[in-house]
Write a protein that holds these residues in place. Structure first.
Motif, mmCIF file in Angstrom:
data_model
loop_
_atom_site.group_PDB
_atom_site.id
_atom_site.type_symbol
_atom_site.label_atom_id
_atom_site.label_comp_id
_atom_site.label_asym_id
_atom_site.label_seq_id
_atom_site.Cartn_x
_atom_site.Cartn_y
_atom_site.Cartn_z
ATOM 1 N N HIS A 38 -26.164 17.559 -11.944
ATOM 2 C CA HIS A 38 -26.417 16.122 -11.393
ATOM 3 C C HIS A 38 -25.950 16.048 -9.815
ATOM 4 N N THR A 39 -26.408 15.223 -8.919
ATOM 5 C CA THR A 39 -26.125 14.487 -7.923
ATOM 6 C C THR A 39 -25.211 13.494 -8.111
ATOM 7 N N VAL A 40 -24.035 13.283 -7.074
ATOM 8 C CA VAL A 40 -23.137 12.051 -7.624
ATOM 9 C C VAL A 40 -23.116 11.417 -6.038
ATOM 10 N N LEU A 41 -23.122 9.981 -6.345
ATOM 11 C CA LEU A 41 -23.097 9.234 -5.381
ATOM 12 C C LEU A 41 -21.716 8.362 -5.360
ATOM 13 N N ASP A 42 -20.908 8.632 -4.390
ATOM 14 C CA ASP A 42 -19.660 7.798 -4.183
ATOM 15 C C ASP A 42 -19.710 6.524 -3.425
ATOM 16 N N VAL A 43 -19.135 5.622 -3.920
ATOM 17 C CA VAL A 43 -19.136 4.244 -3.085
ATOM 18 C C VAL A 43 -17.984 3.902 -2.592
ATOM 19 N N VAL A 44 -17.026 4.873 -2.227
ATOM 20 C CA VAL A 44 -15.942 4.809 -1.615
ATOM 21 C C VAL A 44 -15.863 5.823 -0.286
ATOM 22 N N PRO A 45 -14.946 5.475 0.678
ATOM 23 C CA PRO A 45 -14.756 6.395 1.707
ATOM 24 C C PRO A 45 -13.938 7.715 1.250
ATOM 25 N N ALA A 46 -13.992 8.903 1.746
ATOM 26 C CA ALA A 46 -13.431 9.950 1.294
ATOM 27 C C ALA A 46 -11.881 9.837 1.077
ATOM 28 N N THR A 47 -11.379 9.041 2.192
ATOM 29 C CA THR A 47 -9.756 8.812 1.885
ATOM 30 C C THR A 47 -9.342 8.045 0.761
ATOM 31 N N MET A 48 -10.448 7.234 -0.014
ATOM 32 C CA MET A 48 -10.227 6.540 -1.075
ATOM 33 C C MET A 48 -10.211 7.186 -2.219
ATOM 34 N N GLY A 49 -11.317 8.400 -2.293
ATOM 35 C CA GLY A 49 -11.160 9.232 -3.732
ATOM 36 C C GLY A 49 -12.660 9.361 -3.840
ATOM 37 N N GLY A 50 -13.203 9.351 -5.258
ATOM 38 C CA GLY A 50 -14.470 9.700 -5.685
ATOM 39 C C GLY A 50 -14.435 11.356 -5.823
ATOM 40 N N ASP A 51 -15.706 11.735 -5.869
ATOM 41 C CA ASP A 51 -15.964 12.989 -6.138
ATOM 42 C C ASP A 51 -16.052 14.121 -4.786
ATOM 43 N N VAL A 55 -21.907 6.318 -0.145
ATOM 44 C CA VAL A 55 -22.797 5.129 0.480
ATOM 45 C C VAL A 55 -21.574 4.172 0.619
ATOM 46 N N ARG A 56 -22.012 3.087 1.773
ATOM 47 C CA ARG A 56 -21.271 1.908 1.906
ATOM 48 C C ARG A 56 -21.267 1.076 0.539
ATOM 49 N N TYR A 57 -20.144 0.517 0.440
ATOM 50 C CA TYR A 57 -19.944 -0.487 -0.786
ATOM 51 C C TYR A 57 -20.394 -1.937 -0.311
ATOM 52 N N VAL A 58 -21.602 -2.354 -1.177
ATOM 53 C CA VAL A 58 -22.095 -3.483 -0.872
ATOM 54 C C VAL A 58 -21.983 -4.371 -1.925
ATOM 55 N N PRO A 59 -21.098 -5.360 -1.904
ATOM 56 C CA PRO A 59 -20.615 -6.136 -3.062
ATOM 57 C C PRO A 59 -21.759 -6.681 -3.617
ATOM 58 N N HIS A 60 -21.900 -6.679 -4.931
ATOM 59 C CA HIS A 60 -22.901 -7.475 -5.693
ATOM 60 C C HIS A 60 -21.787 -8.116 -6.710
ATOM 61 N N ASN A 61 -21.745 -9.355 -7.102
ATOM 62 C CA ASN A 61 -20.760 -10.136 -7.868
ATOM 63 C C ASN A 61 -21.567 -11.043 -8.882
ATOM 64 N N GLY A 62 -22.968 -10.981 -8.776
ATOM 65 C CA GLY A 62 -23.626 -11.793 -9.596
ATOM 66 C C GLY A 62 -23.966 -13.188 -8.628
ATOM 67 N N ALA A 63 -24.620 -14.089 -9.269
ATOM 68 C CA ALA A 63 -25.156 -15.239 -8.416
ATOM 69 C C ALA A 63 -24.530 -16.553 -8.971
ATOM 70 N N GLY A 64 -24.334 -17.548 -8.212
ATOM 71 C CA GLY A 64 -23.985 -18.641 -8.642
ATOM 72 C C GLY A 64 -23.542 -19.633 -7.507
#
Length: 372
Positions: A170-183, A189-198
């Protein structure tokens, strides 16, 4: 091109994929989400969704994995190994009941790429069985590849029954900077918040006359512990010159007693919009909450409860954008520090800059197109 997205029916796993799906859709591609019960989690995203599974929920799956024993979520701090082992058992059962439906759907719809949450145990099997390229979409600090391997081991009988040796590469997509972790072995990719609508209360669209501290416990903790984890925060609020925004959905607030005058109870408000004019946040340490606040540069006080919270808080305090405490350790002095600590604010600003420097979901469309 066609992109089939799938993940467990939990906003913590589904919502981080929404921005990726929206970017692909905006570029003219077809996207489809396959999710299990409860099926209403994706309705407010505006993305097409197909039901898979037998109607049982993630909670049901964890109960099956524990032979019907009462579920426990709040802990004193499991090791990363224990956290992943316990999670894998429940998510393997959750994935098991979606295999046939997901295999049938992918056979009929013929996606060019499968994009799946790391904890969706059926997707790697389906990808390998049908020879469809796949992308593991991480949701936070934890390693997605490690979980894919664990889940495949627990579902070895299902792989053998379908003549598949194991999950495909698989290819993996991390949503955090390298300093924070992930694979760190694929894309970031930049974390773009999606928290639902309201709806957002009108007066929360701009700064208030006093500092604001948001309080939330995400979507899981309250089902096990109610508002108890933030009871001390609320009681200490009276001694702090700030407005406290208590956002815990429809959770029973009676254990908190009479609320201080500077504590305001809110209905469901999308977290990114709530934090847009907040000066700090107190929360449980869930990845979605932590990363939403980090993306907005909001200083955090984390009261870890269970699951991946202890892994997340280690990353957050290590980068200097969060403080850590137990519920009983919270006092007015700590809440004042949350608002005034200059090092904390610099850490939050630095992490926000790291996140903003990553490619946007739109920037990765060409990469997705290249693997299909």
């Amino acid at each position: 091109m066609r992109f089939l997205f799938t993940g467990p029916a939990s906003v913590g796993h589904l919502f981080p994929m929404v921005s990726t799906a929206q970017a692909l859709q905006a570029a003219g591609h077809q996207v489809l989400f396959a999710v299990s019960a409860p099926y209403d989690q994706m309705r407010r995203t505006g993305l097409p969704t197909v039901k898979i599974g037998d109607g049982s929920t993630l909670m049901d799956s964890f109960k099956r994995a524990q032979n019907g024993a009462d579920l426990e979520f709040v802990s004193d701090g499991n090791s990363p190994e224990d956290t992943e082992r316990l999670a894998a058992a429940g998510f393997a059962e959750d994935g098991r009941v979606t295999i046939d439906d997901l295999l049938s759907l992918a056979s009929d719809w013929r996606p060019d790429v499968i994009v799946h949450a790391a904890f969706q145990a059926a997707a790697p099997l389906v990808s390998a069985a049908l020879g469809i390229p796949a992308v593991v979409h991480n949701f936070g600090v934890m390693s997605g590849f490690a979980m894919v391997g664990r889940l495949a081991g627990l579902l070895a009988d299902e792989y053998r029954a379908r003549g598949v040796e194991g999950p495909a590469t698989h290819t993996v997509l991390d949503v955090v900077p390298a300093t924070m972790g992930g694979d760190g072995t694929g894309w970031r990719v930049r974390y773009v918040p999606h928290n639902g609508a309201g709806p957002v209360p009108r007066d929360l669209a701009s700064r208030g006359s006093r500092p604001r501290i948001a309080i939330t416990l995400g979507t899981v903790v309250t089902a096990f512990a109610g508002v108890n984890p933030v009871a001390r925060v609320v009681s200490e609020a009276a001694s702090v010159d700030a407005e406290f925004l208590l956002a815990v959905g429809d959770t029973d607030l009676s254990p908190l007693g009479t609320l201080p005058g500077n504590v305001r109870v809110l209905p469901w408000v999308p977290l990114a919009q709530l934090l847009d004019t907040a000066d700090a946040i107190v929360h449980h340490g869930g990845a979605g909450t932590m990363l939403t606040a980090a993306a907005l540069g909001v200083p955090q006080l984390i009261l870890p409860q269970g699951a991946d919270h202890f892994i997340n808080v280690e990353a957050a305090t290590g980068l200097g954008f969060a403080l850590r405490a137990t519920g009983d350790e919270v006092d007015a002095a700590l809440l004042d520090r949350l608002l005034t600590d200059e090092a904390l604010r610099k850490g939050a600003a630095a992490t926000r800059s790291e996140i903003e420097a990553l490619p946007s979901p739109a920037d990765l469309v060409a990469s997705f197109e290249a693997i299909g």
